[in-house]
Design an enzyme around this catalytic site. Structure first.
Site, short mmCIF file in Angstrom:
data_model
loop_
_atom_site.label_atom_id
_atom_site.label_comp_id
_atom_site.label_asym_id
_atom_site.label_seq_id
_atom_site.Cartn_x
_atom_site.Cartn_y
_atom_site.Cartn_z
CD GLU A 184 -1.55 12.81 10.63
OE1 GLU A 184 -0.65 11.94 10.64
OE2 GLU A 184 -1.33 14.02 10.80
CB CYS A 205 -0.51 4.53 11.75
SG CYS A 205 -0.50 5.64 13.16
P1 NAD Z 1 -10.05 3.24 5.82
O1 NAD Z 1 -9.37 4.18 4.92
O2 NAD Z 1 -10.66 2.02 5.26
O3 NAD Z 1 -11.25 3.98 6.60
C1 NAD Z 1 -11.03 5.10 7.43
C2 NAD Z 1 -12.30 5.92 7.54
O4 NAD Z 1 -12.64 6.48 6.27
C3 NAD Z 1 -13.54 5.13 7.98
O5 NAD Z 1 -14.25 5.91 8.91
C4 NAD Z 1 -14.31 4.97 6.68
O6 NAD Z 1 -15.71 4.83 6.86
C5 NAD Z 1 -14.00 6.29 5.99
N1 NAD Z 1 -14.16 6.31 4.53
C6 NAD Z 1 -14.12 5.27 3.64
N2 NAD Z 1 -14.28 5.72 2.38
C7 NAD Z 1 -14.41 7.07 2.47
C8 NAD Z 1 -14.58 8.10 1.50
N3 NAD Z 1 -14.63 7.84 0.20
N4 NAD Z 1 -14.66 9.37 1.94
C9 NAD Z 1 -14.58 9.66 3.25
N5 NAD Z 1 -14.43 8.73 4.22
C10 NAD Z 1 -14.34 7.44 3.83
O7 NAD Z 1 -9.00 2.90 6.96
P2 NAD Z 1 -9.13 1.83 8.13
O8 NAD Z 1 -8.97 0.47 7.55
O9 NAD Z 1 -10.33 2.13 8.97
O10 NAD Z 1 -7.87 2.19 9.03
C11 NAD Z 1 -6.63 1.58 8.91
C12 NAD Z 1 -5.65 2.50 8.22
O11 NAD Z 1 -5.53 3.70 8.95
C13 NAD Z 1 -4.25 1.92 8.16
O12 NAD Z 1 -3.71 2.13 6.89
C14 NAD Z 1 -3.49 2.72 9.19
O13 NAD Z 1 -2.11 2.79 8.98
C15 NAD Z 1 -4.15 4.05 9.08
N6 NAD Z 1 -3.91 4.84 10.27
C16 NAD Z 1 -3.10 5.94 10.20
C17 NAD Z 1 -2.82 6.68 11.34
C18 NAD Z 1 -1.92 7.89 11.30
O14 NAD Z 1 -1.92 8.66 12.25
N7 NAD Z 1 -1.14 8.09 10.25
C19 NAD Z 1 -3.37 6.30 12.56
C20 NAD Z 1 -4.16 5.16 12.59
C21 NAD Z 1 -4.45 4.45 11.44
#
Ligand code: NAD
Length: 469
Positions: free
Chosen positions: A229, A263
């Site tokens: 997501e 999002c």
């Molecule tokens: P991010 O991708 O930086 O991090 C998300 C999570 O992934 C964190 O817990 C992080 O520690 C972890 N992570 C980082 N690298 C990883 C790896 N290599 N393997 C596994 N896990 C890893 O995202 P963010 O900045 O925390 O969140 C914002 C983003 O999330 C925005 O793009 C937003 O649109 C999206 N988002 C999407 C939805 C949806 O339902 N589609 C909902 C909310 C947020």
């Protein structure tokens, strides 16, 4: 002593919390205890798991104020923190009510082959990994965790390192509900998340497209399912005959709530030319009335930008738009107040699709508005995006708005409102294009993502098949 990172308070900008990140060995140990606890969890059956999740719900309700306080420290905003706790409580109630109907006991039924019966047994993946982002820390930590647990999976949850304080309260709820082992809450950053992906049987990831690609690739290498997501750049289309004030109110809320850190936030607005000027006036008039949650957290509507990295992204996109000729009608500048970074709702015109503000996810309370001359142009502009999460259409009638919505490449489309998918989770929807991958996290299909199906094809001992040699 494990690797530590400093965690910033978004209201002060100061690092006032230290997070110790679990390493791969600790993640492996947590996965092993989840795997060991899961058969007993599954054996409880749906009624037993529902009872346990209801205990968890009560534990969270009892700790509601502690959870809100932790979320305020993580995110700097109060009203949305309360909304998060209330939404998670409501979602626990909803899932517990619905799970028995969605997860029936398997029985044997006839098949198309005379003499052969079928019993189809759903078998949950033993350990589900849930990796969540910082924008709604509690809500997005629980959105996949609850149906996974009800389906019979054990869960390893890895919240964002940017908003990790709420995890301590969550762990108290887990212990109070006697769910230790079945639901493991792991502290850590991206490396910890990668270790989770490396050890679970299925992963639900919510976050950026960039990290989602890495998670999807790692999951594919292990042949485990990944439900991704990811980001969005949701368009809203306002037709000439729409109720413009209603559209302005809905779009302002959809674009600015939670400081635009959502999002399914409205990030692009397309308005029919004859209505353009009036709509912009209404939007700007309403946007100017929205206040900042400063100096007190109880003030205004908009909290600080939660992530320091997001401040830089928003500033860069605004500067790029202005340099290319955009006009700022309100907001437009990040203000540093008491060490936190705040942005008032920002309305831009004079924008086009060469600008980052129209192409890249902003994740801030910014509403760029562009005129269109006919429905074909509006649809083409809305679909001109790498994202396809959700969208909104405003028109005089439901039918007219639906006719436009049917042409949009997005999974959740609000009709005469904005960002409804954040509130109403009954409908199944998939993320289109780069916004995600995998089955619907909402609606009845959501819970089935956590189960494999096993078919028993049953011939009775008295029967012989006509094709046997
Ligand atoms: P991010 O991708 O930086 O991090 C998300 C999570 O992934 C964190 O817990 C992080 O520690 C972890 N992570 C980082 N690298 C990883 C790896 N290599 N393997 C596994 N896990 C890893 O995202 P963010 O900045 O925390 O969140 C914002 C983003 O999330 C925005 O793009 C937003 O649109 C999206 N988002 C999407 C939805 C949806 O339902 N589609 C909902 C909310 C947020």
């Amino acid at each position: 002593m494990g690797r530590t990172i400093d965690v910033r308070d978004p209201r002060t900008g100061r690092a006032d919390h230290t997070l110790t990140c679990a390493d791969a060995a600790e993640v492996g140990a947590a996965a092993a205890s989840a795997r060991a606890a899961q058969p007993e969890w599954l054996a409880l059956g749906v009624p037993g798991r529902v009872a346990a999740l209801r205990r968890f719900r009560d534990a969270l309700a009892e700790r509601g104020e502690a959870m809100v306080a932790a979320l305020v420290r993580d995110t700097g905003r109060l009203a949305v923190s309360r909304l998060e706790v209330d939404s998670v409580l409501a979602s626990l109630d909803r899932w517990c009510d619905r799970a028995p109907g969605l997860l029936p006991e398997p029985g044997t039924v006839p098949t198309s082959m005379p003499g052969v019966g079928l019993r189809q047994d759903p078998l949950p993946y033993a350990v589900t990994g849930v990796i969540s982002p910082w924008n709604f820390p509690l809500l997005l930590a629980m959105i996949d965790t609850v149906p996974a647990l009800l389906a019979g999976s054990a869960v390893l949850l890895k919240p964002s390192e940017i908003t990790p304080r709420f995890a301590a309260v969550l762990r108290d709820c887990v212990t109070a509900a006697a769910l230790d082992g079945v639901l493991g809450v792991i502290d850590g950053d991206g490396a910890t998340g990668a270790a989770v992906v490396g050890t679970v049987d299925l992963v639900c990831f919510t976050g950026s497209v960039r990290t989602g690609r890495a998670v999807g690739a790692a999951a594919a290498a292990r042949f485990i399912p990944a439900f991704l997501e990811l980001g969005g750049k949701d368009p809203a289309i306002v037709c000439a005959d729409a109720d413009l004030d209603r559209a302005a109110r809905a779009i302002l809320y959809g674009g600015a709530v939670n400081t635009g850190h959502s999002c399914m936030s409205i990030e692009r607005v397309y308005v029919a030319e004859p209505a353009f000027e009036e709509f912009v006036g209404l939007l700007v008039g309403r946007a100017r009335k929205i206040g900042l949650a400063y100096p007190e957290v109880t003030d205004g509507e908009l909290g600080p930008v939660i992530s320091a990295a997001q401040v830089a992204i928003i500033e860069e996109q605004l500067a790029d738009a202005v340099a290319r000729g955009a006009t700022v009608h309100c907001g437009g500048e990040i203000r540093v107040l008491g060490g936190g970074s705040y942005l008032e709702p920002t309305v831009l015109t004079g924008v086009d699709h060469t600008m980052k503000i129209m192409r890249e996810e902003t994740f801030g309370p910014v509403l760029p508005v562009m005129p269109f001359s006919g429905t074909d142009e509006a649809v083409a502009l809305a679909n001109d995006s790498e994202f396809g999460l959700s969208a909104a259409v405003f028109a005089a009638t439901t039918e007219a708005a639906l006719a436009v919505g049917e042409r949009l490449e997005a999974g959740g489309i609000s009709i005469n409102d904005a960002s409804l998918t954040g509130f109403v989770q009954d409908g199944e929807k998939n993320a289109f294009k780069s916004s995600g991958l995998g089955g619907s996290r909402m609606g009845a299909a959501s819970i089935r993502r956590f189960q494999r199906q096993r078919s028993f094809l049953i011939r009775s001992p008295e029967d012989a098949a006509p094709w046997w040699w």
